[in-house]
Scaffold this motif. Structure first.
Motif, mmCIF file in Angstrom:
data_model
loop_
_atom_site.group_PDB
_atom_site.id
_atom_site.type_symbol
_atom_site.label_atom_id
_atom_site.label_comp_id
_atom_site.label_asym_id
_atom_site.label_seq_id
_atom_site.Cartn_x
_atom_site.Cartn_y
_atom_site.Cartn_z
ATOM 1 N N ALA A 1 -31.309 43.247 2.721
ATOM 2 C CA ALA A 1 -32.599 44.076 2.881
ATOM 3 C C ALA A 1 -33.047 43.776 3.472
ATOM 4 O O ALA A 1 -34.313 44.054 4.179
ATOM 5 N N LYS A 2 -33.066 42.694 4.560
ATOM 6 C CA LYS A 2 -33.643 42.220 5.692
ATOM 7 C C LYS A 2 -33.344 43.280 6.909
ATOM 8 O O LYS A 2 -35.082 43.727 7.439
ATOM 9 N N LEU A 3 -32.409 43.682 7.075
ATOM 10 C CA LEU A 3 -32.266 45.025 8.114
ATOM 11 C C LEU A 3 -33.139 46.261 7.386
ATOM 12 O O LEU A 3 -32.979 47.160 7.794
ATOM 13 N N ASN B 1 -38.782 39.137 -1.865
ATOM 14 C CA ASN B 1 -38.380 38.358 -2.431
ATOM 15 C C ASN B 1 -35.983 37.755 -2.022
ATOM 16 O O ASN B 1 -35.772 36.948 -1.720
ATOM 17 N N MET B 2 -35.466 39.280 -2.099
ATOM 18 C CA MET B 2 -34.457 38.971 -1.287
ATOM 19 C C MET B 2 -34.645 38.462 0.008
ATOM 20 O O MET B 2 -33.078 38.202 -0.459
ATOM 21 N N ILE B 3 -35.255 39.042 0.405
ATOM 22 C CA ILE B 3 -35.142 38.437 2.085
ATOM 23 C C ILE B 3 -35.527 37.335 2.180
ATOM 24 O O ILE B 3 -34.410 36.444 3.225
ATOM 25 N N GLU B 4 -36.229 36.843 1.350
ATOM 26 C CA GLU B 4 -36.886 35.162 1.469
ATOM 27 C C GLU B 4 -35.571 34.381 0.974
ATOM 28 O O GLU B 4 -35.383 32.921 1.252
ATOM 29 N N ASP B 5 -34.740 34.933 -0.378
ATOM 30 C CA ASP B 5 -32.764 34.010 -0.498
ATOM 31 C C ASP B 5 -32.304 34.299 0.800
ATOM 32 O O ASP B 5 -31.400 34.117 0.446
ATOM 33 N N GLY B 6 -32.613 34.730 1.873
ATOM 34 C CA GLY B 6 -31.943 34.328 3.162
ATOM 35 C C GLY B 6 -30.848 36.137 3.112
ATOM 36 O O GLY B 6 -29.646 36.491 3.451
ATOM 37 N N ASP B 7 -31.124 36.937 1.959
ATOM 38 C CA ASP B 7 -30.558 38.800 2.106
ATOM 39 C C ASP B 7 -30.165 39.364 3.382
ATOM 40 O O ASP B 7 -31.002 39.953 3.437
#
Ligand SMILES: Nc1ncnc2c1ncn2[C@@H]1O[C@H](COP(=O)(O)OP(=O)(O)OP(=O)(O)O)[C@@H](O)[C@H]1O
Ligand SMILES: CCCC(=O)O
Length: 370
Positions: free
Chosen positions: A274-276, A265-271
């Protein structure tokens, strides 16, 4: 001829819960998770001290569910941090109970599995077993060499789920487990990747506090020199460093949560961080799978992804993208440890497999029961 019916109670104690199951042959009649409040468990000094409390909780739950104990054929518990042993179904004996009560290789909630199985089974005069405990050790001698003579590599991994899933895939492929070479990545709170060579796990990372990919709450392999420097910096107690490696490492350390769904969810929100980090966890799992494929000299019948993280679509895709050149990737999300315990007991009760004898002897006086 009518199939003989066996009814088995299975017990999987975790750090905050006790999972129980009742199976008639392979068919589940009951699967239940009993949660324990942290402040209740905190009253007990050691994990072994929780035994009477957990036993009464299990018996009460079975009573509430209307389970007739006199119909049980066997009780099977998750095996804990015992001495290193080969995989299989072991009858609980006094030497095993002694090691479980003392925490021979350390304290772990699963140490209670064999103790609880024994206590419930002996009152009913039926056998108690454990199956594929976390200390299953089938490493080849070459895999034990760490490169540092004072430290030997150890086999501590999700043996129960890894072997159960490997057997399931073998059945799907119309083969026996000991006819195949498989790589199994169990990806849960901890992550372990095993090289299964014809039914034996000849190499695997020590996923408890040793090495391998980082996981939702464990650090896995970290650069050795830097870790030594940190340990001797005078800034941390030993327990603090251990906590940073196990429990507060991995996703928790970087992102403050062990919940991969929250991270998605954090990644979906553009974090971006978190993605890395999430991609790095998939990258490290893929690297470990690559290493296991070298152990098996490239002769790999299938790669299996299992555990809670295998529900994560993008996580599975990222690993698959990097390893599918080796062989087919098969995904079995989640873990089915209660069923795996029942299947292990059934193999022995049906005479398909011989029960194994746990080695060792009783060295400490058995504590008085309350
Ligand atoms: N649908 C999902 N998508 C992505 N991740 C998920 C999903 N469901 C569960 N997970 C993640 O799986 C991880 C937990 O896996 P699992 O339940 O196998 O671990 P565990 O049993 O606590 O630990 P272990 O498997 O090491 O014994 C958590 O990070 C959780 O967020
Ligand atoms: C790696 C051994 C099992 C666990 O995660 O505790």
């Amino acid at each position: 001829m009518q199939e003989q019916k066996f009814r088995i109670l299975t017990i999987n104690p975790g750090s905050t819960s006790t999972k129980i199951g009742v199976f008639e042959n392979e068919r589940p009649l009951l699967e239940k998770t009993i949660r324990h409040e942290a402040d209740v468990l905190r009253r007990y000094q050691t994990i072994a001290d929780q035994y009477e409390f957990r036993k009464q909780t299990i018996l009460q739950a079975l009573d509430e569910e209307g389970i007739n104990l006199s119909k049980l054929s066997a009780v099977c518990g998750r095996g804990g941090l015992l001495r290193p042993i080969e995989g299989g179904t072991y009858r609980v004996n006094e030497a095993m109970l002694d090691d479980l009560r003392r925490g021979y290789s350390g304290q772990h909630a699963s140490n209670l599995g064999g103790i609880l199985a024994h206590e419930i089974a002996s009152a009913l005069n039926i056998p108690a077993f454990i199956v594929d405990p976390v200390v299953v050790d089938e490493l080849e001698p070459i895999a034990r060499i760490s490169g540092f003579p004072l430290i030997e590599r150890r086999s501590i991994f999700h043996a129960l789920n890894q072997k159960a899933v490997a057997r399931r895939v073998a059945r799907q492929l119309g083969k026996r487990y000991d006819e195949l070479n498989l790589i199994v990545a169990h990806m849960g709170g901890g992550i372990t990747v095993g090289a299964h060579k014809q039914g034996r796990v000849v190499d695997v990372n020590n996923g408890l506090d040793g090495e391998g990919p980082f996981s939702p709450e464990r650090a896995g392999t970290v650069p050795a020199g830097d870790l030594v420097a940190l340990c001797f910096s005078g800034e941390y107690y030993r327990e603090e460093v251990m906590r940073m490696l196990v429990g507060q490492g991995g996703l928790v350390g970087y992102l403050g949560t062990n919940d991969a769904v929250k991270v998605e969810n954090m990644i979906e929100d553009g974090d971006e961080k978190a993605k890395l980090v999430y991609e790095a966890m998939a990258y490290q799992v893929a690297k470990e799978i690559g290493a296991a494929s070298a152990v098996l000299a490239g002769k790999v019948d299938a790669i299996i992804l299992t555990g809670g993280l295998a529900y994560g679509k993008s996580f599975v895709e990222q690993i698959t993208r990097r390893v599918q050149w080796i062989t087919n990737v098969i995904v079995h999300p989640g873990e089915n440890e209660l069923q795996a315990l029942a299947e292990g007991a059934l193999r022995v009760l049906r005479g398909e497999e011989e029960e194994k004898v746990y080695p060792g002897e009783v060295v400490s006086p058995v504590p008085a029961r309350r």
